[in-house]
Design a protein around this motif. Sequence first.
Motif, mmCIF file in Angstrom:
data_model
loop_
_atom_site.group_PDB
_atom_site.id
_atom_site.type_symbol
_atom_site.label_atom_id
_atom_site.label_comp_id
_atom_site.label_asym_id
_atom_site.label_seq_id
_atom_site.Cartn_x
_atom_site.Cartn_y
_atom_site.Cartn_z
ATOM 1 N N GLY A 105 0.797 -1.223 0.000
ATOM 2 C CA GLY A 105 0.000 0.000 0.000
ATOM 3 C C GLY A 105 0.827 1.269 0.000
ATOM 4 N N TRP A 106 2.038 1.195 -0.547
ATOM 5 C CA TRP A 106 2.922 2.347 -0.571
ATOM 6 C C TRP A 106 2.636 3.237 -1.780
ATOM 7 C CZ3 TRP A 106 8.130 -0.722 0.112
ATOM 8 C CH2 TRP A 106 8.247 -1.134 1.443
ATOM 9 N N GLU A 107 3.187 4.446 -1.739
ATOM 10 C CA GLU A 107 3.302 5.308 -2.907
ATOM 11 C C GLU A 107 4.796 5.419 -3.226
ATOM 12 O OE1 GLU A 107 1.797 6.973 0.074
ATOM 13 O OE2 GLU A 107 0.035 5.767 -0.418
ATOM 14 N N SER A 108 5.125 5.991 -4.376
ATOM 15 C CA SER A 108 6.543 6.137 -4.716
ATOM 16 C C SER A 108 6.788 7.484 -5.363
ATOM 17 C CB SER A 108 6.996 5.013 -5.657
ATOM 18 O OG SER A 108 6.365 5.143 -6.917
ATOM 19 N N ARG A 109 8.036 7.929 -5.236
ATOM 20 C CA ARG A 109 8.452 9.134 -5.947
ATOM 21 C C ARG A 109 9.894 8.956 -6.411
ATOM 22 N NH1 ARG A 109 10.929 12.901 -1.868
ATOM 23 N NH2 ARG A 109 10.523 11.994 0.177
ATOM 24 N N ASP A 110 10.141 9.329 -7.663
ATOM 25 C CA ASP A 110 11.489 9.282 -8.209
ATOM 26 C C ASP A 110 12.283 10.450 -7.628
ATOM 27 O OD1 ASP A 110 10.686 7.154 -9.725
ATOM 28 O OD2 ASP A 110 10.359 8.314 -11.542
ATOM 29 N N VAL A 111 13.453 10.160 -7.104
ATOM 30 C CA VAL A 111 14.272 11.225 -6.525
ATOM 31 C C VAL A 111 15.624 11.369 -7.235
ATOM 32 C CG1 VAL A 111 13.172 11.132 -4.265
ATOM 33 C CG2 VAL A 111 15.151 9.690 -4.720
ATOM 34 N N ALA A 112 16.000 10.391 -8.017
ATOM 35 C CA ALA A 112 17.235 10.435 -8.804
ATOM 36 C C ALA A 112 17.066 9.448 -9.948
ATOM 37 C CB ALA A 112 18.455 10.086 -7.950
ATOM 38 N N GLU A 113 18.021 9.430 -10.836
ATOM 39 C CA GLU A 113 17.901 8.594 -12.034
ATOM 40 C C GLU A 113 17.635 7.133 -11.694
ATOM 41 O OE1 GLU A 113 20.547 7.288 -15.950
ATOM 42 O OE2 GLU A 113 21.230 8.927 -14.670
ATOM 43 N N ASP A 114 18.326 6.602 -10.704
ATOM 44 C CA ASP A 114 18.190 5.187 -10.355
ATOM 45 C C ASP A 114 17.615 4.967 -8.965
ATOM 46 O OD1 ASP A 114 19.250 4.234 -12.777
ATOM 47 O OD2 ASP A 114 21.283 4.577 -12.073
ATOM 48 N N LEU A 115 17.054 5.998 -8.344
ATOM 49 C CA LEU A 115 16.596 5.880 -6.968
ATOM 50 C C LEU A 115 15.139 6.308 -6.826
ATOM 51 C CD1 LEU A 115 17.261 5.342 -3.954
ATOM 52 C CD2 LEU A 115 17.999 7.732 -3.811
ATOM 53 N N VAL A 116 14.363 5.445 -6.164
ATOM 54 C CA VAL A 116 12.964 5.723 -5.842
ATOM 55 C C VAL A 116 12.817 5.659 -4.332
ATOM 56 C CG1 VAL A 116 10.624 4.732 -5.943
ATOM 57 C CG2 VAL A 116 12.012 4.875 -8.018
ATOM 58 N N VAL A 117 12.036 6.564 -3.767
ATOM 59 C CA VAL A 117 11.696 6.506 -2.350
ATOM 60 C C VAL A 117 10.236 6.082 -2.242
ATOM 61 C CG1 VAL A 117 11.329 7.853 -0.250
ATOM 62 C CG2 VAL A 117 13.422 8.149 -1.569
ATOM 63 N N PHE A 118 9.996 5.025 -1.453
ATOM 64 C CA PHE A 118 8.638 4.569 -1.181
ATOM 65 C C PHE A 118 8.126 5.308 0.052
ATOM 66 C CE2 PHE A 118 10.481 0.595 -3.089
ATOM 67 C CZ PHE A 118 9.715 0.610 -4.252
ATOM 68 N N THR A 119 6.874 5.748 0.009
ATOM 69 C CA THR A 119 6.260 6.428 1.137
ATOM 70 C C THR A 119 4.968 5.712 1.523
ATOM 71 O OG1 THR A 119 5.029 7.968 -0.267
ATOM 72 C CG2 THR A 119 7.220 8.658 0.466
ATOM 73 N N ASP A 125 0.016 11.197 7.963
ATOM 74 C CA ASP A 125 0.814 11.902 6.965
ATOM 75 C C ASP A 125 1.793 10.957 6.277
ATOM 76 O OD1 ASP A 125 2.007 11.771 9.564
ATOM 77 O OD2 ASP A 125 3.589 13.116 8.884
ATOM 78 N N ALA A 126 2.046 11.229 5.003
ATOM 79 C CA ALA A 126 2.954 10.384 4.219
ATOM 80 C C ALA A 126 4.379 10.522 4.732
ATOM 81 C CB ALA A 126 2.889 10.768 2.748
ATOM 82 N N ARG A 127 5.021 9.371 4.952
ATOM 83 C CA ARG A 127 6.416 9.361 5.398
ATOM 84 C C ARG A 127 7.216 8.370 4.567
ATOM 85 N NH1 ARG A 127 6.367 9.927 12.004
ATOM 86 N NH2 ARG A 127 4.725 11.502 12.094
ATOM 87 N N ALA A 128 8.509 8.651 4.421
ATOM 88 C CA ALA A 128 9.398 7.750 3.689
ATOM 89 C C ALA A 128 9.592 6.469 4.496
ATOM 90 C CB ALA A 128 10.740 8.425 3.437
ATOM 91 N N VAL A 129 9.399 5.315 3.847
ATOM 92 C CA VAL A 129 9.545 4.039 4.550
ATOM 93 C C VAL A 129 10.701 3.196 4.017
ATOM 94 C CG1 VAL A 129 7.165 3.856 5.318
ATOM 95 C CG2 VAL A 129 7.784 2.957 3.079
ATOM 96 N N ALA A 130 11.061 3.358 2.744
ATOM 97 C CA ALA A 130 12.107 2.517 2.153
ATOM 98 C C ALA A 130 12.550 3.132 0.830
ATOM 99 C CB ALA A 130 11.582 1.097 1.913
ATOM 100 N N GLY A 131 13.672 2.650 0.330
ATOM 101 C CA GLY A 131 14.165 3.104 -0.960
ATOM 102 C C GLY A 131 14.367 1.932 -1.900
ATOM 103 N N ARG A 132 14.433 2.244 -3.186
ATOM 104 C CA ARG A 132 14.764 1.229 -4.184
ATOM 105 C C ARG A 132 15.837 1.805 -5.109
ATOM 106 N NH1 ARG A 132 14.780 1.769 -9.280
ATOM 107 N NH2 ARG A 132 12.564 2.218 -9.562
ATOM 108 N N LEU A 133 16.971 1.116 -5.148
ATOM 109 C CA LEU A 133 18.098 1.542 -5.964
ATOM 110 C C LEU A 133 18.296 0.545 -7.091
ATOM 111 C CD1 LEU A 133 20.560 3.483 -6.282
ATOM 112 C CD2 LEU A 133 21.849 1.866 -4.870
ATOM 113 N N ARG A 134 18.265 1.035 -8.331
ATOM 114 C CA ARG A 134 18.546 0.146 -9.461
ATOM 115 C C ARG A 134 20.025 -0.181 -9.465
ATOM 116 N NH1 ARG A 134 15.546 -0.745 -14.021
ATOM 117 N NH2 ARG A 134 14.348 1.150 -13.717
#
Length: 202
Positions: A105-119, A125-134
């Motif tokens: 049930g997360w949302e995501s936002r792209d923060v860099a070319e190979d990095l996404v932050v899941f919220t 309130d929406a908070r950062a919970v994890a990241g995904r690095l390609r």
Amino acid sequence: MSVAEPEKSVDFFAGVLGWTVIAEPGGSFSGWVGDRLAAQVGAGEQGWTVFFGGDEARELKVNSCVDGGRVLHGPWAPPPRSGEPCWVELSAGVAEDGYWLGELGWESRDVAEDLVVFTSSRHGDARAVAGRLRSSDGDGWRPFFAVDDLDGAVARVSELDGRVLREPTTVPTGRIASIEGPHGGSCVLLEKPAGWGGAWSS
């Protein structure tokens, strides 16, 4: 974490992270920071397993699970102290963000070319919970542990026969180093995070 030599492994991480170690039934060990559990180490070959809070326990992909118990660490827990988990990041060759958004049930936002932050807005309130690095280093979740002195912690890694996989450097999350124990269990050290996720906590 499950590794071939749990006692030696927990001693290594305790030496680097300052844990108090307690021997548990069945040959496993727990590492504590004050009154908070930081990690459990047992026999096996899986390395680190990351647990996310949820309504019912279930297995997820690549060394992760959902657990319905009380959440000890994360964006709604108290700020991490030195030696405690402070972030998790998925290293993935192929992005499967839709899977994680659907399962948790997360949302995501792209923060860099190979990095996404899941919220997550699970508790308001929406908070950062994890990241995904390609990355081409293989798929899996990596835990981050808070340290007050990154250079000192890295020096202890070498003294205790561990390996420094990535020397101290600054990334969007904060100042980090990647390490591995002499019997496995690679993780990331994050210097003085203000909250869960370091720079992502603000």
